[in-house]
Each structure stands twice: as C-alpha cells, then as structure tokens.
Design a protein around this motif. Structure first.
Motif, PDB file in Angstrom:
ATOM      1  N   VAL A   1      53.911   5.533  33.323  1.00 20.88           N
ATOM      2  CA  VAL A   1      54.064   5.152  31.957  1.00 20.88           C
ATOM      3  C   VAL A   1      52.877   4.396  31.692  1.00 20.88           C
ATOM      4  O   VAL A   1      52.511   3.294  31.847  1.00 20.88           O
ATOM      5  N   VAL A   2      52.006   5.304  31.100  1.00 24.25           N
ATOM      6  CA  VAL A   2      50.489   4.446  30.658  1.00 24.25           C
ATOM      7  C   VAL A   2      50.387   4.250  29.310  1.00 24.25           C
ATOM      8  O   VAL A   2      50.502   4.960  28.506  1.00 24.25           O
ATOM      9  N   GLY A   3      50.326   2.872  28.848  1.00 20.74           N
ATOM     10  CA  GLY A   3      50.393   2.622  27.523  1.00 20.74           C
ATOM     11  C   GLY A   3      51.239   1.237  27.303  1.00 20.74           C
ATOM     12  O   GLY A   3      51.950   0.827  28.184  1.00 20.74           O
ATOM     13  N   GLY A   4      51.199   0.572  26.087  1.00 22.19           N
ATOM     14  CA  GLY A   4      51.712  -0.561  25.815  1.00 22.19           C
ATOM     15  C   GLY A   4      52.748  -0.727  24.956  1.00 22.19           C
ATOM     16  O   GLY A   4      52.965   0.316  23.908  1.00 22.19           O
ATOM     17  N   ASP A   5      53.856  -1.548  24.920  1.00 19.79           N
ATOM     18  CA  ASP A   5      54.836  -1.679  23.775  1.00 19.79           C
ATOM     19  C   ASP A   5      55.229  -3.034  23.950  1.00 19.79           C
ATOM     20  O   ASP A   5      55.500  -3.394  24.874  1.00 19.79           O
ATOM     21  N   LYS A   6      55.630  -3.654  22.602  1.00 16.87           N
ATOM     22  CA  LYS A   6      56.131  -4.972  22.610  1.00 16.87           C
ATOM     23  C   LYS A   6      57.516  -4.963  23.092  1.00 16.87           C
ATOM     24  O   LYS A   6      57.925  -6.296  23.431  1.00 16.87           O
ATOM     25  N   LYS A   7      58.273  -3.871  23.079  1.00 17.83           N
ATOM     26  CA  LYS A   7      59.489  -4.232  23.730  1.00 17.83           C
ATOM     27  C   LYS A   7      59.594  -3.569  25.357  1.00 17.83           C
ATOM     28  O   LYS A   7      60.509  -3.165  25.732  1.00 17.83           O
ATOM     29  N   LEU A   8      58.519  -3.858  25.948  1.00 21.43           N
ATOM     30  CA  LEU A   8      58.451  -3.308  27.379  1.00 21.43           C
ATOM     31  C   LEU A   8      59.477  -3.837  28.220  1.00 21.43           C
ATOM     32  O   LEU A   8      60.242  -3.347  29.057  1.00 21.43           O
ATOM     33  N   PRO A   9      59.802  -5.155  28.125  1.00 21.77           N
ATOM     34  CA  PRO A   9      60.884  -5.743  29.103  1.00 21.77           C
ATOM     35  C   PRO A   9      62.083  -4.821  28.931  1.00 21.77           C
ATOM     36  O   PRO A   9      63.054  -4.694  29.797  1.00 21.77           O
ATOM     37  N   ARG A  10      62.548  -4.312  27.594  1.00 20.49           N
ATOM     38  CA  ARG A  10      63.675  -3.640  27.536  1.00 20.49           C
ATOM     39  C   ARG A  10      63.564  -2.311  28.081  1.00 20.49           C
ATOM     40  O   ARG A  10      64.862  -2.027  28.759  1.00 20.49           O
ATOM     41  N   TYR A  11      62.372  -1.688  28.269  1.00 17.06           N
ATOM     42  CA  TYR A  11      62.435  -0.503  29.049  1.00 17.06           C
ATOM     43  C   TYR A  11      62.506  -0.703  30.297  1.00 17.06           C
ATOM     44  O   TYR A  11      63.009   0.153  31.306  1.00 17.06           O
ATOM     45  N   GLN A  12      61.907  -1.762  30.872  1.00 21.70           N
ATOM     46  CA  GLN A  12      62.232  -2.077  32.327  1.00 21.70           C
ATOM     47  C   GLN A  12      63.409  -2.040  32.848  1.00 21.70           C
ATOM     48  O   GLN A  12      64.089  -1.988  33.771  1.00 21.70           O
ATOM     49  N   GLN A  13      64.347  -3.144  31.949  1.00 16.23           N
ATOM     50  CA  GLN A  13      65.541  -3.309  32.147  1.00 16.23           C
ATOM     51  C   GLN A  13      66.457  -1.758  32.190  1.00 16.23           C
ATOM     52  O   GLN A  13      67.421  -1.804  33.141  1.00 16.23           O
ATOM     53  N   LEU A  14      66.261  -1.097  31.412  1.00 22.20           N
ATOM     54  CA  LEU A  14      66.474   0.185  31.134  1.00 22.20           C
ATOM     55  C   LEU A  14      66.622   1.145  32.298  1.00 22.20           C
ATOM     56  O   LEU A  14      67.472   1.739  32.806  1.00 22.20           O
ATOM     57  N   ALA A  15      65.316   1.120  33.001  1.00 20.30           N
ATOM     58  CA  ALA A  15      64.805   1.592  34.328  1.00 20.30           C
ATOM     59  C   ALA A  15      65.753   1.321  35.128  1.00 20.30           C
ATOM     60  O   ALA A  15      66.350   1.966  36.238  1.00 20.30           O
ATOM     61  N   GLU A  16      65.903  -0.279  35.290  1.00 20.10           N
ATOM     62  CA  GLU A  16      66.766  -0.801  36.261  1.00 20.10           C
ATOM     63  C   GLU A  16      68.334  -0.236  36.289  1.00 20.10           C
ATOM     64  O   GLU A  16      68.982   0.132  37.182  1.00 20.10           O
TER      65      GLU A  16
END
Length: 383
Positions: A235-250
């Motif tokens: 996933v190449v790019g930024g988003d202010k809600k990145l931690p939410r997507y990292q938790q979703l991946a978990e």
C-alpha cells in the motif's frame, strides 16, 4: 490574440489536475493564436505565463470555495477572456473539466450500503449541500458550452444527472508518460525493494497506489487477498487514518502480508516490484495510477466505478468488479493468481492499450476543442 483563462484554485504537486493544467500552459507557451492566463489562489512559479492570484479572506471550506469562485469570475470578466476553462465548479465558465468527476455521483457511491448515521452525517455537512447546489447550477448554466470528461463514466454521469447534451461532453483521457513509466526502468529496483520490505522474490505481489484509503478501497484490497495466503499487498500512499487500517489488517489476519509504505517519490519502482495493480475504488473519475501501472506492464484489478477500467480487456489485461462485492474481489485475485504464467503477456498487452495516451495527444485534443469553440463564436458574431 485570443485569451484563454484557466481556473484552478490551488496547487498540489501530486495532483492530476495540476499536471494537466501545467501541460496546457506549456504547450500554449509560444502559441500565436491563444494566450493562456491562469487564475488561481496558489500555484507554482510559471515562467512567461500570466498568473492572476486571488486570495479572498475566508473561514471554512464553503466560504473558501464561494469566495474564490466569485473572485475568479470577476477576474475573467475584467480581463475579457475569450474562453474560460474551469477546473473548479464555477457557474458561468465556458468549459468545465470534470477531472474530479461528479460530486453527486461520489456521494451516492460513498453512501451505498452505509447506515443511517453515515447518511445523517453527510446530510448535516453544509459543504456537500454547497457542492451539490453549485454543481447543478454550473451544469445548467447557459454559458456552459463544453464539458471535458476524463472517462465515459463521467460523461454518462453528467448527461444522466444534469441533462447536458451528449454532444457537449468531450471524452479526453488523461495522458501518461509511457517513456518514463516503462517496465525496464520500473523493475530496476525490484529485488532491492523486495528485500527491503521482507518480501520473497517469488511471492505474488499486488500494489496499490494513492491517498484517500476509504474512497479508493484499501480495506477491500486487504479483504481480497485474505483467502490467498501467498499473496502480498503493498500500500503506497498516505492517509490520516492509517492506524485504523493497520488495526484492520491485524483483525483480518493479513498484517504480515500488508505493507504500508507511506507516500513515495519513486512510485515507478513500486509498480516494478509488483506483479499486479489493485484499486477497488468506490469512485474514481479516471485514475491516472491505473494507466501508469499499465504502462509499467502490470495487469490491473479495479472497480466498475473507475474510469480507467474502460481501457482494460477483461481477462486479458485485468479484471473488474463492483467496489463493494468482496466475494468477486477475492475471486478476481484468484483469477489473477491462476494466470501467473501469463502475467508478462498480459502486461505487454496492457502497455499497448495505453501507448497512445500521451500528454501531447491529450492537450492536442483540448486545443482542438478550444479552436472549435472560438470558431463557433466568430461565426455567431458574423451572423
């Protein structure tokens, strides 16, 4: 000499609209027939281009856009522009380039399948009301003579929702620099980057490029690879809600196979380290990343609401699915995996599909439109 006013509120170095405006200005630099003028709030320095900067005071996004539109109209009238092309929703322009698509269509796609709270929050947002009202007023304004659509998807949305005659909508796809985005140079750092991110050299890898993870479907991309344990996702790019997507991946159990890189300058090399490109976008008027990936020789998986999907040949250069259909996305990733022996052939075909989408051809089509409209104006003045 005729004067063309081009309106764009602000400059974003990574923005597709900004690259297109700059391309138009470059090609008109030495024109003897048409002199460009840029009306903007903030832009990069442009040599030998008349730039009128308007910075009215504002508080909030509604006032910001309204005050700029008011000031821009005043400028093009005072400067007596012969033709006005706006990249912002401003009633009274001659040409609107719908590079951001149709706001009404984006809201509809965003709210599809969402609950009452999301719908209430959208309804209570005054900016959406302003955008919908202004968009409708612009498309129905008698001064509007042409809409430049960057896909048939956008053209169909404009004609269906606002009654704009189809002959007033001109489809001009975004250009891509195929000399820069090419398989050989893209793959030059393939081994190095895979080693850097701990990805096996033979592991099947999909790459996503873009910001705005919600609209462009990062969550769906992660769901799509979930049942395919060998597949990696970059996933190449930024988003202010990145931690939410990292938790979703978990929570999905794919965290060890999803790699978040943040924004990258050398996007080409990330195309080159991958074996396919994925963009499950809710709404993408065109998607320049799609044609960049195709130019770099990648098969593409994208959604039915992505304008760039019009360039794909299903099963030959990629696969298409509705943005919200998780099962179909998982099936498409499976089909991509099963076609592994054909990836190089598919990539070659994908690159051939975008070979003619050069920046020069794109701007050339726009210049031809300007000349046609100016000629029509001259004919009307003689009758």
């Amino acid at each position: 000499m005729r004067r063309l006013a081009i309106v764009r509120q602000k400059y974003n170095p990574a923005g597709g609209a900004e690259r297109i405006v700059s391309a138009i200005l470059r090609q008109l630099h030495n024109s003897d027939a048409l002199r460009p003028m840029l009306i903007t709030r903030n832009w990069e320095s442009l040599d030998c281009v008349e730039a009128v900067r308007v910075k009215p005071f504002y508080l909030g996004s509604v006032w910001r856009d309204w005050s700029f539109a008011r000031a821009a109209r005043q400028v093009w009238r005072e400067k007596q522009a012969d033709l006005v092309q706006s990249h912002e929703r401003i009633p009274g322009c001659d040409i609107f380039r719908a590079g951001d698509g149709v706001h009404a269509a984006w809201l509809e796609a965003r709210l599809e399948g969402r609950g009452w709270f999301a719908r209430l929050a959208t309804f209570c947002n005054p900016y959406h009301h302003y955008m919908l009202r202004t968009e409708r007023a612009m498309f129905r304004h008698p001064a509007l003579r042409a809409v430049i659509c960057n896909s048939e998807l956008v053209r169909d949305d404009v004609t269906r929702r606002f009654g704009v005659p189809p002959q007033h909508c001109v489809v001009i796809y975004n250009g891509v620099d195929s000399a820069f985005f090419n398989p050989a140079d893209a793959r030059a750092r393939r081994g190095e980057l895979r080693e850097q991110y701990g990805i096996d050299q033979d592991a099947p890898l999909l790459v996503y490029v873009g910001s705005g993870f919600e609209r462009k479907g990062v969550a769906q991309a992660m769901r799509a690879i979930a049942p395919h344990p060998d597949v990696q996702l970059m996933v190449v790019g930024g988003d202010k809600k990145l931690p939410r997507y990292q938790q979703l991946a978990e929570s999905m159990g794919v965290a060890n196979r999803v790699h978040f890189t943040g924004p990258q300058r050398d996007v080409r090399s990330f195309y080159g380290m991958a074996d396919g490109f994925i963009l499950p976008t809710l709404y993408e008027p065109f998607g320049s990343v799609v044609v960049e990936a195709m130019a770099c020789g990648l098969p593409v998986l994208t959604s039915t609401r992505c304008g760039g999907a019009e360039l794909l040949k299903a099963g030959e250069t990629g696969w298409i699915a509705p943005a919200g259909d998780a099962e179909q996305w998982q099936r498409n990733v499976g089909l991509w995996l099963a076609a592994r022996e054909r990836w190089d052939e598919m990539g070659t075909q994908a690159r051939a599909c975008v070979r003619d989408l050069s920046e020069e051809n794109m701007v050339g089509q726009m210049l031809a439109l300007y000349q046609r409209l100016l000629a029509e104006t001259k004919m009307r003045s003689l009758t």
